[in-house]
Design an enzyme around this catalytic site. Structure first.
Site, PDB file in Angstrom:
ATOM      1  N   GLY A  67      50.731  25.298 104.287  1.00  0.00           N
ATOM      2  CA  GLY A  67      49.423  25.645 104.850  1.00  0.00           C
ATOM      3  C   GLY A  67      48.846  26.861 104.153  1.00  0.00           C
ATOM      4  O   GLY A  67      49.299  27.233 103.068  1.00  0.00           O
ATOM      5  N   ASN A  68      47.828  27.454 104.734  1.00  0.00           N
ATOM      6  CA  ASN A  68      47.271  28.692 104.173  1.00  0.00           C
ATOM      7  C   ASN A  68      46.740  29.571 105.299  1.00  0.00           C
ATOM      8  O   ASN A  68      46.763  29.176 106.461  1.00  0.00           O
ATOM      9  CB  ASN A  68      46.199  28.382 103.127  1.00  0.00           C
ATOM     10  CG  ASN A  68      45.049  27.600 103.721  1.00  0.00           C
ATOM     11  OD1 ASN A  68      44.343  28.086 104.591  1.00  0.00           O
ATOM     12  ND2 ASN A  68      44.892  26.350 103.271  1.00  0.00           N
TER      13      ASN A  68
END
Ligand code: CTP
Length: 403
Positions: free
Chosen positions: A212-213
């Site tokens: 993810g980020n």
């Protein structure tokens, strides 16, 4: 919340039997997220108590220039009340008060507030059918219309006199809907459908892990709220974030992965005329997603990744005359990279944020953007709260659409 959310609503109550319904009007405005203050004519207190209205509005109710019951009486500033209001609704509005409004009489606080008001004034007449039909009432309505005041017409039905006809104050729900519709009429995105993506995407590695980020979704959510405030129908396709929307007209579609976001965006794109893709979509995802949790074994673990769908680029290919906006997050050669993306993805506008800029980027409440249009013209903006950045972006889009 809708168009009334956060609006300052001043309710004027005059002495008609329908004044008992003003309590409901206050409730409905409060439910819509408006701030409500009430001003009454002295005689209106015979029909509904200030206590009821102050309790429901959570504000003091004003009925005279000084509150004479209070030994520390202070002057109730009619000008301040009038300027506070984003809109002034007089409901019920009796024949007596309407006639005084038409003639500039100012013998009570409500009328003084009316004369000082610069905001839109709505009034919901309430009177017996013959009073409603009287030529002087009709002349009053015409005069008030010439002042720009907006009438919410009375309804037909049984009246306090026992007679039946036109003169009943419109029902509270009708009054609210009327005002909402009227406010929406003047909004610049009234006939637009806007598609927005926001937040990160999560690309599964196994049942418990993902790539993810740090995107918080704040920018996309601010854009969605702004579009809705400007009167647009909004579809917000959001990756996993922990913020909520306050405008309940926004259609929220929750997704997790880039593939899901791609699918949902394409489901709605056809029916939209503006699309803003602000999501931080993962560029790669694991080729294989383990069906069970991956156990710790060797000192190294290699994950094979494949490219995700470039959602923005896929829209650029089919956009026709839709206004398509992309974001670019860059750390070097910002302007050149953003211009290349604008062209490659066939965009009308690209919003560049550089991670080098103080006050820009993930998780922050502020952002510093540079807008670049189709003609490669560059418009830098200062650091601002994301809500204001959203306003700038839409102002820019509206100007372009009307150019
Ligand atoms: N975007 C998208 N789908 C992807 C990747 C990006 O729709 N799979 C969109 C983003 O929402 C954003 C824009 O493309 O509006 C730019 O994203 P960015 O990551 O800055 O650019 P990329 O094209 O992915 O290029 P790079 O990561 O190499 O800079």
């Amino acid at each position: 919340m809708g168009i009334l959310s956060g609006k300052n609503v001043l309710l004027g109550v005059t002495a008609g039997i329908a004044a008992y319904k003003s309590a409901l009007i206050v409730r409905l405005f409060i439910k819509e997220g408006a701030n409500v203050r009430v001003v009454m004519t002295p005689a209106a207190k015979d029909f509904v108590t200030p206590l009821t209205l102050s309790t429901l509005s959570k504000n003091e109710v004003y009925s005279s220039f000084t509150n004479e019951d209070d030994e520390n009486a202070q002057w109730n500033n009619h000008v301040e009340l009038a300027l506070w209001a984003d809109l002034f609704l007089i409901a019920p509005a009796t024949a007596n008060t309407l006639s005084k409004m038409a003639h500039g009489t100012s013998d009570n606080l409500l009328l003084a507030v009316y004369l000082s008001a610069k905001c839109p004034v709505y009034y919901a007449p309430a009177m017996d059918l013959d009073m409603y039909q009287h030529p002087s009432t009709k002349a009053t309505f015409d005069t008030l219309e010439s002042y720009g005041n907006i009438q919410i017409p009375a309804e037909h039905g049984e009246l306090a006199s026992g007679l039946s006809g036109q003169g009943r104050m419109a029902e509270p729900e009708t009054i609210l809907k009327f005002i909402e519709r009227d406010l929406a009429k003047g909004l610049p995105l009234k006939n637009s459908r806007v598609l927005i993506t926001a937040g990160p995407t999560y690309e599964a590695i196994d049942p418990v892990r993902f790539i993810g980020n740090h995107s918080s979704g704040k920018m996309g959510y601010a854009l969605a709220e702004e579009a809705a405030n400007l009167g647009a129908e909004v579809i917000l396709v959001s990756g996993p974030v922990s913020i909520s929307i306050s405008n309940n007209t926004i259609k929220l579609v929750k997704v997790s992965s880039a593939a899901e976001m791609h699918e949902e965006v394409h489901r709605f794109f056809d029916t939209c005329n503006i699309a803003i893709l602000s999501a931080a979509v993962a560029d790669y995802r694991p080729v294989e997603v383990a069906s069970e949790k991956i156990k710790k074994q060797n000192t190294e673990l290699l994950l094979k990744l494949e490219k995700t769908e470039d959602i923005l680029a896929s829209l650029g290919k089919i956009k026709k005359d839709r206004f398509l906006v992309g974001f670019a997050l860059e750390t070097e050669n910002e302007l050149e990279n953003a211009k290349t993306k604008l062209k490659k993805k066939n965009l009308d506008l690209i919003v560049l944020n550089s991670l080098k800029d103080k006050g820009a980027g993930f998780k922050k409440d502020t952002n510093k953007v540079t807008l670049i249009d189709k003609d490669n013209k560059v418009y830098p903006f200062t650091v601002k709260p994301k809500t204001e950045v959203a306003r700038d972006i839409f102002q820019f889009i509206i100007d372009k659409l009307h150019a």
